[in-house]
Design an enzyme around this catalytic site. Structure first.
Site, PDB file in Angstrom:
ATOM      1  N   ASN A  39      11.679 -45.043 -14.460  1.00  0.00           N
ATOM      2  CA  ASN A  39      12.186 -45.438 -13.194  1.00  0.00           C
ATOM      3  C   ASN A  39      12.441 -44.566 -12.012  1.00  0.00           C
ATOM      4  O   ASN A  39      13.469 -43.811 -12.075  1.00  0.00           O
ATOM      5  CB  ASN A  39      13.330 -46.535 -13.311  1.00  0.00           C
ATOM      6  CG  ASN A  39      13.606 -47.250 -11.915  1.00  0.00           C
ATOM      7  OD1 ASN A  39      13.087 -46.896 -11.069  1.00  0.00           O
ATOM      8  ND2 ASN A  39      14.383 -48.235 -12.278  1.00  0.00           N
ATOM      9  N   ASN A  44      12.700 -49.771  -5.270  1.00  0.00           N
ATOM     10  CA  ASN A  44      11.341 -50.812  -5.436  1.00  0.00           C
ATOM     11  C   ASN A  44      11.481 -51.649  -6.829  1.00  0.00           C
ATOM     12  O   ASN A  44      10.564 -52.224  -6.997  1.00  0.00           O
ATOM     13  CB  ASN A  44      10.103 -50.098  -5.312  1.00  0.00           C
ATOM     14  CG  ASN A  44       9.859 -48.977  -6.624  1.00  0.00           C
ATOM     15  OD1 ASN A  44      10.338 -49.325  -7.754  1.00  0.00           O
ATOM     16  ND2 ASN A  44       9.100 -47.959  -6.317  1.00  0.00           N
ATOM     17  N   ASP A  65       7.723 -46.651 -12.448  1.00  0.00           N
ATOM     18  CA  ASP A  65       6.813 -46.920 -11.456  1.00  0.00           C
ATOM     19  C   ASP A  65       6.299 -45.629 -11.343  1.00  0.00           C
ATOM     20  O   ASP A  65       6.420 -44.606 -12.148  1.00  0.00           O
ATOM     21  CB  ASP A  65       7.855 -47.022 -10.200  1.00  0.00           C
ATOM     22  CG  ASP A  65       9.267 -46.143 -10.099  1.00  0.00           C
ATOM     23  OD1 ASP A  65       9.069 -45.051 -10.703  1.00  0.00           O
ATOM     24  OD2 ASP A  65       9.938 -46.608  -9.275  1.00  0.00           O
ATOM     25  N   ASP A 217     -11.705 -53.102 -18.307  1.00  0.00           N
ATOM     26  CA  ASP A 217     -10.836 -53.949 -19.117  1.00  0.00           C
ATOM     27  C   ASP A 217     -12.087 -55.137 -19.412  1.00  0.00           C
ATOM     28  O   ASP A 217     -12.825 -55.519 -18.637  1.00  0.00           O
ATOM     29  CB  ASP A 217      -9.723 -54.753 -18.329  1.00  0.00           C
ATOM     30  CG  ASP A 217      -8.824 -55.950 -19.236  1.00  0.00           C
ATOM     31  OD1 ASP A 217      -8.429 -55.444 -20.178  1.00  0.00           O
ATOM     32  OD2 ASP A 217      -8.939 -56.885 -18.786  1.00  0.00           O
ATOM     33  N   GLU A 246     -13.724 -50.992 -22.704  1.00  0.00           N
ATOM     34  CA  GLU A 246     -12.747 -51.395 -23.829  1.00  0.00           C
ATOM     35  C   GLU A 246     -13.628 -52.392 -24.644  1.00  0.00           C
ATOM     36  O   GLU A 246     -13.775 -53.738 -24.402  1.00  0.00           O
ATOM     37  CB  GLU A 246     -11.747 -52.549 -23.095  1.00  0.00           C
ATOM     38  CG  GLU A 246     -10.722 -52.988 -24.213  1.00  0.00           C
ATOM     39  CD  GLU A 246      -9.834 -54.328 -24.053  1.00  0.00           C
ATOM     40  OE1 GLU A 246      -9.056 -54.604 -24.719  1.00  0.00           O
ATOM     41  OE2 GLU A 246     -10.253 -54.824 -22.894  1.00  0.00           O
ATOM     42  N   ASP A 313      -2.190 -52.908 -26.689  1.00  0.00           N
ATOM     43  CA  ASP A 313      -2.540 -54.193 -27.467  1.00  0.00           C
ATOM     44  C   ASP A 313      -2.445 -54.082 -28.855  1.00  0.00           C
ATOM     45  O   ASP A 313      -2.752 -54.903 -29.652  1.00  0.00           O
ATOM     46  CB  ASP A 313      -3.933 -54.349 -27.278  1.00  0.00           C
ATOM     47  CG  ASP A 313      -4.232 -54.815 -25.739  1.00  0.00           C
ATOM     48  OD1 ASP A 313      -3.337 -55.341 -25.186  1.00  0.00           O
ATOM     49  OD2 ASP A 313      -5.379 -54.358 -25.092  1.00  0.00           O
ATOM     50  N   ASP A 357       2.202 -56.559 -28.836  1.00  0.00           N
ATOM     51  CA  ASP A 357       2.946 -56.898 -27.757  1.00  0.00           C
ATOM     52  C   ASP A 357       3.689 -58.034 -27.791  1.00  0.00           C
ATOM     53  O   ASP A 357       3.203 -59.175 -28.364  1.00  0.00           O
ATOM     54  CB  ASP A 357       1.405 -57.226 -26.883  1.00  0.00           C
ATOM     55  CG  ASP A 357       1.909 -57.812 -25.620  1.00  0.00           C
ATOM     56  OD1 ASP A 357       2.861 -57.726 -24.912  1.00  0.00           O
ATOM     57  OD2 ASP A 357       1.006 -58.604 -25.024  1.00  0.00           O
TER      58      ASP A 357
END
Length: 376
Positions: A39, A44, A65, A217, A246, A313, A357
């Site tokens: 961070n 933000n 970020d 993706d 991917e 993933d 995940d």
């Protein structure tokens, strides 16, 4: 290809077998899930933001970020990586950003366009290349065209952008095509030329900012005849751009020179897990598996492959090894000496663990007292 690339002695005399683009020959990639890395600008932060180090959940935010990535460039330099792959950074409501709301805007919780350009400039100044995650199979349900379609139905000029029935409804079950049936991820219709033109404008915009390539993706879920058009555009704007798809299995169809330069090499990861992490196969079977993988592709493609031990993933590799550090060290030694482009998933270098995940998307540990110094 670049003419001034410093080549290892073993490659001299075999220029036709160099990876494409040629800069991959001496590249180590590092993947960052932006919300979980650092961070750098609390102003933000999305609301609510969870304390750094708390357990990740599907829908919580931690405030990482682009300013944070920029501030940690010295760390990346010390680590020895010279290319980054960022999970999506375009405006989206989720923490993962695979539900795009605006393709032409940086997600406000990551910064703004100036923040992005400053990060990119400093990365390049440090000799670190950048590829972005392109999520073009589907949008989020807050994407402006889909919102217009929901509101105006058959009166919307975007009714052909999606495959849907009217009136468009999301619940109890969406009556439009979406990714994995998720109502928040409506699938774009690439049979519509306006969709194709719009996505190509997006691709041109970000490529012209100076990025070094794209990770794509679920590209196998997009019409295959789109990708040669995509490739021609990207390579025209940046002949040295790296295009990674991917694809989780045999990728020969995608690696004929007209679509992608490379794919995420999950079949290689499967072999590495079986041999090093789980010890399910002996050296002969491992060698046979590797020989079979190399037989699928040209030498050029093999040396361009995006070779990873884990990603956002998958389980963390050290978790698959049941915490046995020596197994991971051997796997890393293999990864860095095998043909292809080695990729480190953020935090693996310090011994972070995690199940699938969202557990594999924990916040980066910056307290060096908690690092596994034998790995780092």
């Amino acid at each position: 290809m670049q003419q001034n690339v410093m080549l290892p002695e073993k490659t001299l005399g075999k220029l036709e077998d160099l990876p494409e683009p040629a800069w991959l020959e001496n590249t180590v990639f590092y993947q960052i899930f932006p919300d979980r890395f650092f961070n750098g600008d609390p102003t933000n932060d999305p609301s609510p933001v969870r304390p750094w180090g708390e357990k990740p959940e599907l829908f919580n935010f931690f405030g990482g970020d682009l300013a944070g990535i920029r501030k940690k460039i010295p760390y990346l330099e010390d680590l020895g990586v010279n290319a980054l792959y960022l999970n999506p950074i375009f405006d989206a409501p989720s923490n993962h950003k695979y539900d795009t709301r605006d393709y032409l805007r940086i997600s406000p919780d990551f910064g703004d366009f100036r923040t992005y350009l400053n990060m990119l400039k400093d990365l390049h100044r440090a000799g670190i290349k950048l590829i972005l995650d392109g999520v073009f199979n589907h949008t989020g349900d807050q994407f402006w065209a889909f919102r217009d379609l929901m509101r105006r139905g058959k009166g919307s000029p975007y009714q052909q952008w999606y495959n849907c029935h009217f009136p468009v409804t999301q619940f109890p079950k969406p009556n439009y095509e979406c990714w994995w049936g998720l109502e928040t991820l409506p699938k774009l219709n690439f049979a519509d030329q306006e969709v194709v033109r719009y996505i190509l404008r997006v691709v041109a915009f970000w490529t012209l900012t100076g990025i070094d390539g794209w990770r794509l993706d679920v590209p196998n879920e997009v019409r295959a005849d789109f990708w040669p058009i995509f490739r021609r555009l990207v390579k025209t704007l940046n002949p040295e751009a790296y295009i990674v798809g991917e694809i989780w299995d045999d990728a020969a169809f995608w690696l004929q020179g007209d679509k992608f330069d490379s794919v995420m090499n999950y079949p290689l990861r499967d072999l590495i897990i079986s041999f090093f992490a789980k010890k399910e196969m002996n050296a002969d079977r491992f060698d046979q598996g590797l020989t079979g993988l190399r037989a699928r592709y040209s030498e050029k493609v093999t040396r361009s492959m995006f070779n990873l031990l884990g990603s956002h993933d998958t389980q963390r590799f050290l978790t698959i090894c049941h915490g046995e550090r020596r197994r991971m060290l051997l796997a890393l030694l293999f990864l860095f000496t095998y043909p292809g482009v080695p990729v480190i998933y953020y935090g693996d270098e310090i011994g972070m663990t995690g199940e699938k995940d969202p557990d594999c998307r924990k916040t980066m540990i910056w307290d060096e007292a908690q690092w596994d110094k034998e790995l780092y």
